[in-house]
Write a protein that holds these residues in place. Sequence first.
Motif, PDB file in Angstrom:
ATOM      1  N   ILE A  68       0.847  -1.204   0.000  1.00 29.71           N
ATOM      2  CA  ILE A  68       0.000   0.000   0.000  1.00 29.71           C
ATOM      3  C   ILE A  68       0.877   1.246   0.000  1.00 29.71           C
ATOM      4  CG2 ILE A  68      -1.772   1.300   1.235  1.00 29.71           C
ATOM      5  CD1 ILE A  68      -2.788  -1.308   2.399  1.00 29.71           C
ATOM      6  N   HIS A  69       0.767   2.054  -1.020  1.00 31.54           N
ATOM      7  CA  HIS A  69       1.547   3.291  -1.159  1.00 31.54           C
ATOM      8  C   HIS A  69       3.036   3.065  -0.944  1.00 31.54           C
ATOM      9  CE1 HIS A  69      -1.760   6.193  -1.671  1.00 31.54           C
ATOM     10  NE2 HIS A  69      -2.436   5.378  -0.898  1.00 31.54           N
ATOM     11  N   GLY A  70       3.524   1.951  -1.490  1.00 31.17           N
ATOM     12  CA  GLY A  70       4.957   1.667  -1.388  1.00 31.17           C
ATOM     13  C   GLY A  70       5.364   0.980  -0.109  1.00 31.17           C
ATOM     14  N   THR A 111      -7.562  -0.873   4.650  1.00 30.12           N
ATOM     15  CA  THR A 111      -7.876  -0.774   3.218  1.00 30.12           C
ATOM     16  C   THR A 111      -7.167  -1.776   2.317  1.00 30.12           C
ATOM     17  OG1 THR A 111      -6.201   0.947   2.775  1.00 30.12           O
ATOM     18  CG2 THR A 111      -8.395   1.687   3.473  1.00 30.12           C
ATOM     19  N   SER A 112      -6.444  -2.728   2.862  1.00 26.46           N
ATOM     20  CA  SER A 112      -5.966  -3.802   1.986  1.00 26.46           C
ATOM     21  C   SER A 112      -7.186  -4.662   1.644  1.00 26.46           C
ATOM     22  CB  SER A 112      -4.883  -4.641   2.665  1.00 26.46           C
ATOM     23  OG  SER A 112      -5.419  -5.416   3.716  1.00 26.46           O
ATOM     24  N   GLU A 171      -4.651   9.396   7.898  1.00 26.88           N
ATOM     25  CA  GLU A 171      -4.938   8.670   6.656  1.00 26.88           C
ATOM     26  C   GLU A 171      -4.026   7.456   6.514  1.00 26.88           C
ATOM     27  OE1 GLU A 171      -7.220   8.668   2.942  1.00 26.88           O
ATOM     28  OE2 GLU A 171      -7.389   9.831   4.782  1.00 26.88           O
ATOM     29  N   VAL A 172      -2.746   7.627   6.859  1.00 30.58           N
ATOM     30  CA  VAL A 172      -1.798   6.523   6.799  1.00 30.58           C
ATOM     31  C   VAL A 172      -2.183   5.431   7.791  1.00 30.58           C
ATOM     32  CG1 VAL A 172       0.608   5.853   7.188  1.00 30.58           C
ATOM     33  CG2 VAL A 172       0.088   7.982   5.976  1.00 30.58           C
ATOM     34  N   MET A 198       4.738   6.097   5.725  1.00 29.08           N
ATOM     35  CA  MET A 198       4.954   6.876   6.943  1.00 29.08           C
ATOM     36  C   MET A 198       6.027   7.944   6.731  1.00 29.08           C
ATOM     37  SD  MET A 198       4.778   3.953   9.912  1.00 29.08           S
ATOM     38  CE  MET A 198       3.255   3.071  10.257  1.00 29.08           C
ATOM     39  N   GLN A 199       7.062   7.591   5.990  1.00 28.70           N
ATOM     40  CA  GLN A 199       8.119   8.566   5.722  1.00 28.70           C
ATOM     41  C   GLN A 199       7.583   9.738   4.916  1.00 28.70           C
ATOM     42  OE1 GLN A 199      11.441   8.265   6.894  1.00 28.70           O
ATOM     43  NE2 GLN A 199      11.423  10.421   6.299  1.00 28.70           N
ATOM     44  N   SER A 200       6.592   9.481   4.067  1.00 33.73           N
ATOM     45  CA  SER A 200       6.040  10.548   3.220  1.00 33.73           C
ATOM     46  C   SER A 200       5.331  11.619   4.037  1.00 33.73           C
ATOM     47  CB  SER A 200       5.072   9.960   2.181  1.00 33.73           C
ATOM     48  OG  SER A 200       3.850   9.546   2.795  1.00 33.73           O
TER      49      SER A 200
END
Length: 467
Positions: free
Chosen positions: A174-176, A281-282, A273-274, A182-184
Amino acid sequence: MIKKTLLVMAIMSTAMSVWAQIQRTDDFRTRYDLKEVVVMSRHNIRSPLSSGGAAYKRVSPHEWFKWTSPSSQLSLRGGVLETEMGQFFRKWIVNEGLLPDNYRPNGDEVLFYANSRQRTFATAKYFSAGFLPFANVEITHKYDEDKMDPVFTPQFTKMNDTYRQQVLDEMKTIHGGPQAWMQSVQPALSLIEEVIDMEHSPAAQSGDSLHFWFGDTQFKIEKGDEPRMTGGYTLANSVADALVLQCYETESMTAFGHELSAEQWRAICSVKEVYDGLLFTSHAASVNLAYPLVNRIREELNRTDRKFMFLCGHDSNLASIGAALRFHFPETENAFEWHTPIGSKLVFEKWNDGKDDYVAINLVYAKVSQLQGRTLLSLDVPPMVMPVIVEGLSANADGLYRLSDLDARFAEAMAEYEAIEDIPTAIPSASLTIPNAENRAYTLNGIKASESSYGVVVDGNRKVLRR
């Protein structure tokens, strides 16, 4: 390829918005009759989930808003706002001819069903007061106050080792993956630290927490429980939650003397959101977590005697239902939350053209300005209404999905759940630990420690004595 797909979906969403709920044309109404509305709602504004010596209070030297309700319960503002949303739905549904004004339910035509948490039950009660002011609507709930109803509990009811690994593997994508996602949001974490003045907080002075971290994050997946996250990121999520709730309650974009833009508040919400996205959401997890509600909504859409159904749960319910059915929630506008704003409603409208049944799916929520201003909602001053796209299904020229096609999607998600073997696992639970993030060490006064720093430092959020 991902960016291209998202762009196409955004264009489709913009094009479909002209068909969304309150924007039906007279021509549309001559060709379709509204037969039923099913609403899956998130509760409205509440107080933070913990109080008293709560961790979110210890990481700031400032005094937080004095909440108008006990921990986790619907706030006074939340009750007012939900009543206003109920009045909007009343005006809309009367305008569409589904129910008469000042309607009093007859038989099973209307049903309100809420989780037994105070905030969900109260949300349904306030909505019903605005929606049906001439009726004393009974809110169906199954347990004592603040007990979780299994229908609304996003828990794993089936488990086996292979399935659990599938869930963990999907979470890694999910999102990488957790670490990348989390880093984003690291800039948002740093913003929150500055806003709450974390370095001068009681937690910092005792050497407990000087900065938010996520290198110790673990995810736990086990039968009979919700997916869990442990580690430092849970603190960041709690603080972001409390900050946003305080912003709604105080009618101010300022937090502890910091004037923040809407974009900065949206960034703060990205921390939440993260957290919610990784847990709920998987697709593999969601078909298990959302099964009871997917089943219930499917039953409702296939009824002929019901006119209005209101279900009230949590953002985790909306997120898992969407993921299970492969819905694409719109990227919100005029909201801090990205996909499921506070008090938002996933609305299924069932229409009939004289031959077949069709369904429109929208996300309805109040704008930030309406939350803070306690705006009286009406057809002339509506909340946000944005269409939800169903992956792999084609809407007709009026933006409606054929009910039979949508029903097949529900059946597919339910079949995926039913195919999960529920067998004893080799170990009671399994967890996913993300690789350690950048190592950050600080002195007790919040200054980043160098290699030559001696004395007590906080390294990886643990106090270490350097000699």
